[in-house]
Design a protein around this motif. Structure first.
Motif, PDB file in Angstrom:
ATOM      1  N   ASN A   1      -4.645 -10.606 -15.557  1.00 40.27           N
ATOM      2  CA  ASN A   1      -5.725 -10.285 -14.534  1.00 40.27           C
ATOM      3  C   ASN A   1      -5.065 -10.416 -13.142  1.00 40.27           C
ATOM      4  O   ASN A   1      -5.582  -9.613 -12.393  1.00 40.27           O
ATOM      5  CB  ASN A   1      -6.885 -11.539 -14.791  1.00 40.27           C
ATOM      6  N   GLU A   2      -4.460 -11.358 -12.794  1.00 38.30           N
ATOM      7  CA  GLU A   2      -3.857 -11.432 -11.593  1.00 38.30           C
ATOM      8  C   GLU A   2      -2.785 -10.282 -11.062  1.00 38.30           C
ATOM      9  O   GLU A   2      -3.152  -9.798  -9.981  1.00 38.30           O
ATOM     10  CB  GLU A   2      -2.934 -12.603 -11.526  1.00 38.30           C
ATOM     11  N   ILE A   3      -2.073  -9.836 -12.036  1.00 40.85           N
ATOM     12  CA  ILE A   3      -1.506  -8.628 -11.823  1.00 40.85           C
ATOM     13  C   ILE A   3      -2.260  -7.338 -11.441  1.00 40.85           C
ATOM     14  O   ILE A   3      -1.895  -6.705 -10.514  1.00 40.85           O
ATOM     15  CB  ILE A   3      -0.484  -8.209 -13.058  1.00 40.85           C
ATOM     16  N   GLU A   4      -3.376  -7.257 -12.400  1.00 38.03           N
ATOM     17  CA  GLU A   4      -4.346  -6.060 -11.981  1.00 38.03           C
ATOM     18  C   GLU A   4      -4.804  -6.302 -10.639  1.00 38.03           C
ATOM     19  O   GLU A   4      -5.014  -5.095 -10.002  1.00 38.03           O
ATOM     20  CB  GLU A   4      -5.314  -6.128 -13.130  1.00 38.03           C
ATOM     21  N   GLY A   5      -5.223  -7.352 -10.191  1.00 38.63           N
ATOM     22  CA  GLY A   5      -5.964  -7.692  -8.936  1.00 38.63           C
ATOM     23  C   GLY A   5      -5.041  -7.431  -7.908  1.00 38.63           C
ATOM     24  O   GLY A   5      -5.456  -6.633  -6.978  1.00 38.63           O
ATOM     25  N   THR A   6      -3.744  -7.767  -7.872  1.00 40.01           N
ATOM     26  CA  THR A   6      -2.626  -7.488  -6.869  1.00 40.01           C
ATOM     27  C   THR A   6      -2.390  -6.007  -6.958  1.00 40.01           C
ATOM     28  O   THR A   6      -2.232  -5.116  -5.897  1.00 40.01           O
ATOM     29  CB  THR A   6      -1.449  -8.141  -7.457  1.00 40.01           C
ATOM     30  N   LYS A   7      -2.218  -5.099  -8.114  1.00 39.92           N
ATOM     31  CA  LYS A   7      -2.255  -3.721  -8.150  1.00 39.92           C
ATOM     32  C   LYS A   7      -3.413  -2.832  -7.392  1.00 39.92           C
ATOM     33  O   LYS A   7      -3.163  -2.130  -6.755  1.00 39.92           O
ATOM     34  CB  LYS A   7      -2.282  -3.358  -9.664  1.00 39.92           C
ATOM     35  N   ALA A   8      -4.649  -3.489  -7.656  1.00 37.14           N
ATOM     36  CA  ALA A   8      -5.715  -2.914  -7.038  1.00 37.14           C
ATOM     37  C   ALA A   8      -5.675  -3.178  -5.462  1.00 37.14           C
ATOM     38  O   ALA A   8      -5.928  -2.239  -4.543  1.00 37.14           O
ATOM     39  CB  ALA A   8      -7.044  -3.538  -7.487  1.00 37.14           C
ATOM     40  N   LEU A   9      -5.202  -4.330  -4.949  1.00 35.36           N
ATOM     41  CA  LEU A   9      -5.024  -4.460  -3.586  1.00 35.36           C
ATOM     42  C   LEU A   9      -4.038  -3.555  -3.064  1.00 35.36           C
ATOM     43  O   LEU A   9      -4.017  -2.993  -1.668  1.00 35.36           O
ATOM     44  CB  LEU A   9      -4.664  -6.036  -3.314  1.00 35.36           C
ATOM     45  N   VAL A  10      -2.817  -3.329  -3.753  1.00 36.30           N
ATOM     46  CA  VAL A  10      -1.577  -2.597  -3.089  1.00 36.30           C
ATOM     47  C   VAL A  10      -2.092  -1.064  -3.325  1.00 36.30           C
ATOM     48  O   VAL A  10      -1.588  -0.393  -2.206  1.00 36.30           O
ATOM     49  CB  VAL A  10      -0.412  -2.982  -4.141  1.00 36.30           C
ATOM     50  N   CYS A  11      -2.731  -0.743  -4.118  1.00 38.03           N
ATOM     51  CA  CYS A  11      -3.136   0.724  -4.307  1.00 38.03           C
ATOM     52  C   CYS A  11      -4.276   1.196  -3.367  1.00 38.03           C
ATOM     53  O   CYS A  11      -4.698   2.406  -3.395  1.00 38.03           O
ATOM     54  CB  CYS A  11      -3.177   1.046  -5.815  1.00 38.03           C
ATOM     55  N   ARG A  12      -4.661   0.365  -2.547  1.00 36.95           N
ATOM     56  CA  ARG A  12      -5.755   0.941  -1.601  1.00 36.95           C
ATOM     57  C   ARG A  12      -5.397   1.625  -0.474  1.00 36.95           C
ATOM     58  O   ARG A  12      -4.483   1.859   0.055  1.00 36.95           O
ATOM     59  CB  ARG A  12      -6.462  -0.496  -1.000  1.00 36.95           C
TER      60      ARG A  12
END
Length: 67
Positions: A56-67
């Motif tokens: 879940n933390e990885i997915e959250g980090t990916k979402a932040l990076v891909c903005r």
């Protein structure tokens, strides 16, 4: 593999419910049997929960990076 871990997690939760049943608590042998199964699954379920949290933390980090 994940399906098997999910099944073990479900069994662990079922054991929580079973061990809270007054009839099982009153039956010492049954309670001990369920408690042992619960204890055997505890570490596996705990590590699996940590694994899911990391995903879940990885997915959250990916979402932040891909903005």
């Amino acid at each position: 593999m994940i399906e098997k871990l999910n099944a073990l997690e479900k069994k662990y939760e079922e054991l929580n419910t079973i061990m809270a049943d007054p009839a099982v608590i009153a039956d010492k042998a049954a309670y001990q049997r369920h408690a042992k199964a619960h204890r055997d699954l505890h570490e596996i379920v705990e590590v699996f929960a940590e694994y899911k949290e990391i995903l879940n933390e990885i997915e959250g980090t990916k979402a932040l990076v891909c903005r």
